[in-house]
Design a protein around this motif. Structure first.
Motif, PDB file in Angstrom:
ATOM      1  N   LEU A 202       0.827  -1.207   0.000  1.00  0.00           N
ATOM      2  CA  LEU A 202       0.000   0.000   0.000  1.00  0.00           C
ATOM      3  C   LEU A 202       0.862   1.259   0.000  1.00  0.00           C
ATOM      4  CD1 LEU A 202      -2.804  -0.992   2.553  1.00  0.00           C
ATOM      5  CD2 LEU A 202      -2.975  -0.921   0.056  1.00  0.00           C
ATOM      6  N   ASN A 203       1.891   1.280   0.829  1.00  0.00           N
ATOM      7  CA  ASN A 203       2.701   2.488   0.972  1.00  0.00           C
ATOM      8  C   ASN A 203       3.792   2.616  -0.079  1.00  0.00           C
ATOM      9  OD1 ASN A 203       1.980   4.011   3.673  1.00  0.00           O
ATOM     10  ND2 ASN A 203       1.771   1.822   4.097  1.00  0.00           N
ATOM     11  N   GLN A 204       4.217   1.502  -0.642  1.00  0.00           N
ATOM     12  CA  GLN A 204       5.289   1.552  -1.631  1.00  0.00           C
ATOM     13  C   GLN A 204       4.751   1.639  -3.054  1.00  0.00           C
ATOM     14  OE1 GLN A 204       8.605  -0.926  -0.622  1.00  0.00           O
ATOM     15  NE2 GLN A 204       9.237  -1.217  -2.743  1.00  0.00           N
ATOM     16  N   CYS A 205       3.582   1.092  -3.288  1.00  0.00           N
ATOM     17  CA  CYS A 205       3.047   1.037  -4.655  1.00  0.00           C
ATOM     18  C   CYS A 205       1.793   1.896  -4.836  1.00  0.00           C
ATOM     19  CB  CYS A 205       2.735  -0.408  -5.034  1.00  0.00           C
ATOM     20  SG  CYS A 205       4.160  -1.511  -4.997  1.00  0.00           S
ATOM     21  N   VAL A 206       0.790   1.664  -4.003  1.00  0.00           N
ATOM     22  CA  VAL A 206      -0.483   2.367  -4.171  1.00  0.00           C
ATOM     23  C   VAL A 206      -0.311   3.866  -3.937  1.00  0.00           C
ATOM     24  CG1 VAL A 206      -2.866   2.553  -3.372  1.00  0.00           C
ATOM     25  CG2 VAL A 206      -1.764   0.306  -3.505  1.00  0.00           C
ATOM     26  N   LEU A 207       0.394   4.229  -2.869  1.00  0.00           N
ATOM     27  CA  LEU A 207       0.598   5.647  -2.574  1.00  0.00           C
ATOM     28  C   LEU A 207       1.368   6.337  -3.697  1.00  0.00           C
ATOM     29  CD1 LEU A 207       0.267   7.982  -0.608  1.00  0.00           C
ATOM     30  CD2 LEU A 207       2.354   7.239   0.546  1.00  0.00           C
ATOM     31  N   LYS A 208       2.375   5.668  -4.222  1.00  0.00           N
ATOM     32  CA  LYS A 208       3.159   6.249  -5.319  1.00  0.00           C
ATOM     33  C   LYS A 208       2.317   6.381  -6.578  1.00  0.00           C
ATOM     34  CE  LYS A 208       7.439   5.622  -7.949  1.00  0.00           C
ATOM     35  NZ  LYS A 208       8.654   4.775  -8.133  1.00  0.00           N
ATOM     36  N   LYS A 209       1.503   5.384  -6.852  1.00  0.00           N
ATOM     37  CA  LYS A 209       0.661   5.408  -8.043  1.00  0.00           C
ATOM     38  C   LYS A 209      -0.341   6.554  -7.995  1.00  0.00           C
ATOM     39  CE  LYS A 209      -2.576   2.518 -10.661  1.00  0.00           C
ATOM     40  NZ  LYS A 209      -3.343   1.249 -10.675  1.00  0.00           N
ATOM     41  N   LYS A 218      -3.997   9.768   4.119  1.00  0.00           N
ATOM     42  CA  LYS A 218      -3.126   8.835   3.403  1.00  0.00           C
ATOM     43  C   LYS A 218      -2.792   7.632   4.272  1.00  0.00           C
ATOM     44  CE  LYS A 218      -1.099  12.401   0.437  1.00  0.00           C
ATOM     45  NZ  LYS A 218       0.141  13.057  -0.044  1.00  0.00           N
ATOM     46  N   SER A 219      -3.719   7.261   5.123  1.00  0.00           N
ATOM     47  CA  SER A 219      -3.513   6.103   5.986  1.00  0.00           C
ATOM     48  C   SER A 219      -3.652   4.822   5.175  1.00  0.00           C
ATOM     49  CB  SER A 219      -4.532   6.102   7.123  1.00  0.00           C
ATOM     50  OG  SER A 219      -5.839   5.850   6.613  1.00  0.00           O
ATOM     51  N   ASP A 220      -3.282   3.709   5.788  1.00  0.00           N
ATOM     52  CA  ASP A 220      -3.403   2.412   5.119  1.00  0.00           C
ATOM     53  C   ASP A 220      -4.853   2.109   4.746  1.00  0.00           C
ATOM     54  OD1 ASP A 220      -0.671   1.988   5.393  1.00  0.00           O
ATOM     55  OD2 ASP A 220      -0.887   0.947   7.308  1.00  0.00           O
ATOM     56  N   TYR A 221      -5.796   2.550   5.570  1.00  0.00           N
ATOM     57  CA  TYR A 221      -7.213   2.292   5.298  1.00  0.00           C
ATOM     58  C   TYR A 221      -7.637   2.980   3.997  1.00  0.00           C
ATOM     59  CZ  TYR A 221      -6.850   1.264  10.289  1.00  0.00           C
ATOM     60  OH  TYR A 221      -6.449   0.770  11.509  1.00  0.00           O
ATOM     61  N   THR A 222      -7.228   4.223   3.846  1.00  0.00           N
ATOM     62  CA  THR A 222      -7.556   4.972   2.636  1.00  0.00           C
ATOM     63  C   THR A 222      -6.892   4.356   1.414  1.00  0.00           C
ATOM     64  OG1 THR A 222      -7.894   7.054   3.818  1.00  0.00           O
ATOM     65  CG2 THR A 222      -7.317   7.210   1.493  1.00  0.00           C
ATOM     66  N   LEU A 223      -5.634   3.957   1.559  1.00  0.00           N
ATOM     67  CA  LEU A 223      -4.916   3.362   0.431  1.00  0.00           C
ATOM     68  C   LEU A 223      -5.544   2.039   0.012  1.00  0.00           C
ATOM     69  CD1 LEU A 223      -1.234   4.120   1.520  1.00  0.00           C
ATOM     70  CD2 LEU A 223      -2.627   5.347  -0.163  1.00  0.00           C
ATOM     71  N   ASP A 228      -8.962  -0.535  -4.147  1.00  0.00           N
ATOM     72  CA  ASP A 228     -10.160  -1.365  -4.295  1.00  0.00           C
ATOM     73  C   ASP A 228      -9.887  -2.787  -3.808  1.00  0.00           C
ATOM     74  OD1 ASP A 228     -12.763  -1.944  -4.841  1.00  0.00           O
ATOM     75  OD2 ASP A 228     -12.540  -2.082  -7.021  1.00  0.00           O
ATOM     76  N   SER A 229      -9.340  -2.860  -2.600  1.00  0.00           N
ATOM     77  CA  SER A 229      -8.974  -4.143  -2.005  1.00  0.00           C
ATOM     78  C   SER A 229      -9.719  -4.324  -0.686  1.00  0.00           C
ATOM     79  CB  SER A 229      -7.459  -4.206  -1.778  1.00  0.00           C
ATOM     80  OG  SER A 229      -7.084  -5.429  -1.179  1.00  0.00           O
ATOM     81  N   PRO A 230     -10.970  -4.772  -0.743  1.00  0.00           N
ATOM     82  CA  PRO A 230     -11.753  -4.904   0.492  1.00  0.00           C
ATOM     83  C   PRO A 230     -11.167  -5.894   1.490  1.00  0.00           C
ATOM     84  CG  PRO A 230     -12.906  -5.894  -1.378  1.00  0.00           C
ATOM     85  CD  PRO A 230     -11.763  -5.122  -1.940  1.00  0.00           C
ATOM     86  N   LEU A 231     -10.515  -6.950   1.004  1.00  0.00           N
ATOM     87  CA  LEU A 231      -9.953  -7.909   1.948  1.00  0.00           C
ATOM     88  C   LEU A 231      -8.792  -7.300   2.729  1.00  0.00           C
ATOM     89  CD1 LEU A 231      -9.865 -10.627   3.263  1.00  0.00           C
ATOM     90  CD2 LEU A 231      -8.622 -11.530   1.298  1.00  0.00           C
ATOM     91  N   ALA A 250     -11.132   7.469   4.459  1.00  0.00           N
ATOM     92  CA  ALA A 250     -11.403   6.264   3.674  1.00  0.00           C
ATOM     93  C   ALA A 250     -12.805   6.300   3.070  1.00  0.00           C
ATOM     94  CB  ALA A 250     -11.224   5.024   4.547  1.00  0.00           C
ATOM     95  N   VAL A 251     -13.778   6.770   3.839  1.00  0.00           N
ATOM     96  CA  VAL A 251     -15.147   6.890   3.323  1.00  0.00           C
ATOM     97  C   VAL A 251     -15.187   7.856   2.144  1.00  0.00           C
ATOM     98  CG1 VAL A 251     -17.466   7.754   3.844  1.00  0.00           C
ATOM     99  CG2 VAL A 251     -16.306   6.252   5.470  1.00  0.00           C
TER     100      VAL A 251
END
Length: 347
Positions: A202-209, A218-223, A228-231, A250-251
């Motif tokens: 999440l922090n290395q890929c999603v945040l950068k993307k 920019k917490s892990d929940y938001t990322l 789009d990873s509900p699990l 996140a909401v």
């Protein structure tokens, strides 16, 4: 037969004992890159596979820094970052994604571990067990979702459906269930319950993307919601409930990007939403901002609307004025820049 098999096997033997590149580089630097890349053992595993299985992140970095196994090379089986995510090796995954960032995306290359490797993992107590999480998933929705999964429309869901509980899978279950559909490291790490690996991705890929996106949080929940990873979101919530600020951030993402499954997970926490968006109803936020995000958000509008109805958000909201849900829907229903997506507003 590869003429350098003896040196490669010696390299592997010492790599699994934790030796560093300073001591082992002499075994491999004289071998042509093509010969190193072409070598396979009897199970079809290459040198990088063995170094990953030996959990030697320093040697993984050494190989990649010297142009061994860098992109665009992709192994025939067991993609490297997917394998590290499956094993729950945080340091390995971090190094691999740093040097091979495109490994973040789903791959159709199969995960197929030899029985000898599975037996070794069991012997070393690395066969993680399944865990039932405290959140339920939408009925009819897939058990997992990933950042680069298809954006095709999800099926319409019953309003009162609560679905099944999210759960992680044991390694044996996961190996059995992995099919030839595209699977990402985030999906695998989430399904295996490897929380630290999930956070790395999440922090290395999603945040950068999404570095240029305007995010309230920019917490892990938001990322996890952006991806789009509900699990992975369910796993994060299971470990620790988000703070008020994290939850609201996140909401907001779920409404802006139309993330129905993640939104359902967050609203299951039964927190007060009356003061969010200065009292603006969630339908107005959903219909307004999905038109800004583009075509990827449109197919899930109907499902996200059903989630809001399911959690008691009134479709006849009258405050503030000019934000009536139906008015907002009709205002944004005609996608002049992409007319084919109008169907998702009138579904």
């Amino acid at each position: 037969m590869n003429p350098h098999t003896s040196d490669i096997l010696t390299f592997i033997q010492f790599a699994k004992k934790g030796e560093t590149s300073r001591k082992l580089r002499g075994l491999i630097e004289h071998i042509p890159l093509s010969d190193v890349m072409a070598w396979r053992d009897e199970d079809g595993l290459d040198l990088m596979h063995h170094v990953i299985l030996g959990n030697n992140s320093e040697l993984v970095a050494f190989l990649l820094q010297h142009n061994f196994f860098v992109r665009p090379h992709i192994p025939e089986v067991n993609p490297y970052s997917h394998l590290a995510a499956l094993l729950g090796e945080r340091a390995l995954l971090q190094v691999l994604l740093q040097h091979r960032p495109d490994d973040y995306y789903p791959s159709k290359v199969l995960i197929r571990l030899p029985q000898s490797v599975i037996d070794s993992l069991a012997k070393n107590n690395k066969m993680n067990t399944s865990t039932v999480l405290n959140s339920t998933r939408l009925s009819g929705a897939g058990s997992t979702s990933s950042s680069s999964s298809s954006t095709s429309s999800s099926s319409s869901l019953p309003n009162n459906s609560t679905g099944n509980f999210y759960k992680t899978e044991s390694l044996s279950e996961l190996l059995k269930n992995l099919s030839n559909q595209a699977t990402s490291p985030l999906d695998i790490a989430s399904r295996a319950g490897h929380l630290q690996c999930v956070k790395i991705i999440l922090n290395q890929c999603v945040l950068k993307k999404h570095s240029e996106d305007t995010l309230l949080d920019k917490s892990d929940y938001t990322l996890a919601c952006i991806a789009d990873s509900p699990l992975s979101l369910a796993l994060l919530i299971y470990e620790q409930a988000p703070s008020r600020e994290e939850w609201e951030g996140a909401v907001q993402v779920c409404l802006h990007y139309a993330r129905p499954e993640c939104l359902d997970l967050l609203l299951q926490q039964k927190r007060d939403t009356k003061q969010m968006f200065k009292g603006m109803n969630f339908y107005h936020v959903l219909y307004t901002y999905t038109s800004v995000q583009g075509a990827s958000s449109y197919p899930k509008l109907a499902q996200t609307t059903e989630v809001l109805v399911k959690h008691g958000h009134k479709v006849g909201a009258k405050v503030p004025c000019r934000t009536y849900p139906m008015y907002s829907l009709l205002t944004h229903a005609f996608c002049f820049h992409d007319y084919s997506n109008t169907q998702y507003y009138i579904k």
